[in-house]
Design a protein around this motif. Sequence first.
Motif, mmCIF file in Angstrom:
data_model
loop_
_atom_site.group_PDB
_atom_site.id
_atom_site.type_symbol
_atom_site.label_atom_id
_atom_site.label_comp_id
_atom_site.label_asym_id
_atom_site.label_seq_id
_atom_site.Cartn_x
_atom_site.Cartn_y
_atom_site.Cartn_z
ATOM 1 N N UNK A 13 -26.406 14.673 -9.340
ATOM 2 C CA UNK A 13 -26.158 14.104 -8.200
ATOM 3 C C UNK A 13 -27.258 13.253 -7.336
ATOM 4 N N UNK A 14 -28.301 14.313 -7.091
ATOM 5 C CA UNK A 14 -29.700 13.816 -6.656
ATOM 6 C C UNK A 14 -30.359 12.436 -7.387
ATOM 7 N N UNK A 15 -30.214 12.504 -8.757
ATOM 8 C CA UNK A 15 -30.738 11.443 -9.522
ATOM 9 C C UNK A 15 -29.853 10.101 -9.272
ATOM 10 N N UNK A 16 -28.476 10.132 -9.022
ATOM 11 C CA UNK A 16 -27.750 9.138 -8.771
ATOM 12 C C UNK A 16 -27.881 8.670 -7.326
ATOM 13 N N UNK A 17 -28.333 9.610 -6.216
ATOM 14 C CA UNK A 17 -28.416 9.287 -4.936
ATOM 15 C C UNK A 17 -29.632 8.260 -4.889
ATOM 16 N N UNK A 18 -30.680 8.967 -5.707
ATOM 17 C CA UNK A 18 -31.968 8.129 -5.624
ATOM 18 C C UNK A 18 -31.742 6.685 -6.526
ATOM 19 N N UNK A 22 -32.670 2.920 -4.296
ATOM 20 C CA UNK A 22 -33.388 1.921 -5.085
ATOM 21 C C UNK A 22 -32.781 0.948 -5.270
ATOM 22 N N UNK A 23 -31.508 1.089 -5.856
ATOM 23 C CA UNK A 23 -30.645 -0.285 -6.301
ATOM 24 C C UNK A 23 -30.557 -1.187 -4.935
ATOM 25 N N UNK A 24 -30.072 -0.312 -3.983
ATOM 26 C CA UNK A 24 -29.877 -0.933 -2.465
ATOM 27 C C UNK A 24 -31.241 -1.813 -2.341
ATOM 28 N N UNK A 25 -32.318 -1.231 -2.426
ATOM 29 C CA UNK A 25 -33.613 -1.836 -1.827
ATOM 30 C C UNK A 25 -33.815 -3.032 -2.554
ATOM 31 N N UNK A 26 -33.563 -3.051 -3.938
ATOM 32 C CA UNK A 26 -33.529 -4.307 -4.747
ATOM 33 C C UNK A 26 -32.896 -5.345 -4.448
ATOM 34 N N UNK A 27 -31.527 -5.115 -4.210
ATOM 35 C CA UNK A 27 -30.442 -5.830 -3.898
ATOM 36 C C UNK A 27 -30.735 -6.684 -2.396
ATOM 37 N N UNK A 51 -40.672 -3.112 -6.254
ATOM 38 C CA UNK A 51 -40.298 -1.640 -6.094
ATOM 39 C C UNK A 51 -39.037 -1.466 -5.358
ATOM 40 N N UNK A 52 -38.070 -0.791 -5.671
ATOM 41 C CA UNK A 52 -36.908 -0.205 -4.959
ATOM 42 C C UNK A 52 -37.248 1.065 -4.454
ATOM 43 N N UNK A 53 -37.142 1.369 -3.244
ATOM 44 C CA UNK A 53 -37.315 2.925 -3.030
ATOM 45 C C UNK A 53 -36.164 3.738 -2.674
ATOM 46 N N UNK A 54 -36.270 4.865 -2.660
ATOM 47 C CA UNK A 54 -35.033 5.746 -2.525
ATOM 48 C C UNK A 54 -34.177 5.670 -1.062
ATOM 49 N N UNK A 55 -34.954 5.278 -0.230
ATOM 50 C CA UNK A 55 -34.569 5.092 1.190
ATOM 51 C C UNK A 55 -34.003 3.471 1.525
ATOM 52 N N UNK A 56 -33.452 2.918 0.193
ATOM 53 C CA UNK A 56 -32.880 1.684 0.511
ATOM 54 C C UNK A 56 -33.859 0.585 1.041
ATOM 55 N N UNK A 57 -34.907 0.716 0.823
ATOM 56 C CA UNK A 57 -35.999 -0.267 1.255
ATOM 57 C C UNK A 57 -36.860 -0.791 -0.026
ATOM 58 N N UNK A 58 -37.406 -1.886 0.036
ATOM 59 C CA UNK A 58 -38.253 -2.508 -1.038
ATOM 60 C C UNK A 58 -39.626 -2.644 -0.726
ATOM 61 N N UNK A 59 -40.531 -3.062 -1.562
ATOM 62 C CA UNK A 59 -41.774 -3.627 -1.544
ATOM 63 C C UNK A 59 -42.167 -4.345 -2.728
ATOM 64 N N UNK A 60 -43.077 -5.207 -2.428
ATOM 65 C CA UNK A 60 -43.817 -6.098 -3.633
ATOM 66 C C UNK A 60 -45.266 -5.524 -3.762
#
Length: 250
Positions: A13-18, A22-27, A51-60
């Motif tokens: 469950x924790x890996x899926x949430x991670x 990350x997916x939300x950040x990439x999108x 990079x997609x981050x676990x907190x739904x943000x992203x960075x180049x």
Amino acid sequence: MEGIPHPIPRTVEEVFNDFKGRRAGLIKALTADVDKFYQQCDPEKENLCLYGLPNETWEVNLPVEEVPPELPEPALGINFARDGMQEKDWLSLVAVHGDSWLLSVAFYFGARFGFGKSERKRLFQMINDLPTVFEVVTGAAKQARDAAHNNSSKSKSSGKFRQSEPQHKGVKVSTPKEEDESGEEVEEEDEQGATLCGACGDNYGQDEFWICCDVCEKWFHGKCVKITPAKAEHIKQYKCPSCSNKRARV
């Protein structure tokens, strides 16, 4: 770059949430924040990664220097192809590599913490229930529903909705599920349960405010594009951030 500053996921469950974060950040980078993402991917700079981050943000950013890295690294040098191909093709290519990276990170954690066959299978099934980043970015997930949308969604010019929905521009409100004579809920046969937000990629949910772009005809959570029901009432033609940014660059 990322050196796992966030809590390390150890369960399925924790890996899926991670993965979802990350997916939300990439999108977000490839849709709602596409103009900002485009500008940061300057071909004159060194090899860059998304990079997609676990907190739904992203960075180049530049890739990590240590070898081997703490986590699998995204595709290297995405910025070099930015001006050498059509923007939609470039974004699609970045999305494909993003999907590959998301899977590699998720199963890296699975391997690291000894997930067994059943756990790996469950993790993959949870991941596979979500549309890929590529599907969200290219609208591939929407294409299968086009026929239904033509009959039940609002007209691009008239702003009409299904008869079962309130006649408010851009507002998509879920309707209660019908019940058969036995009292059990009957799933609606239209696209209601399968609609995906063009920004975050999440499924259509009950009692949520949605708005449809008059240009690309994608649906968005109002909160994802910062549009409220009151604000939508005064918009004659809504353009999502991606379509607005494309027009601004032309």
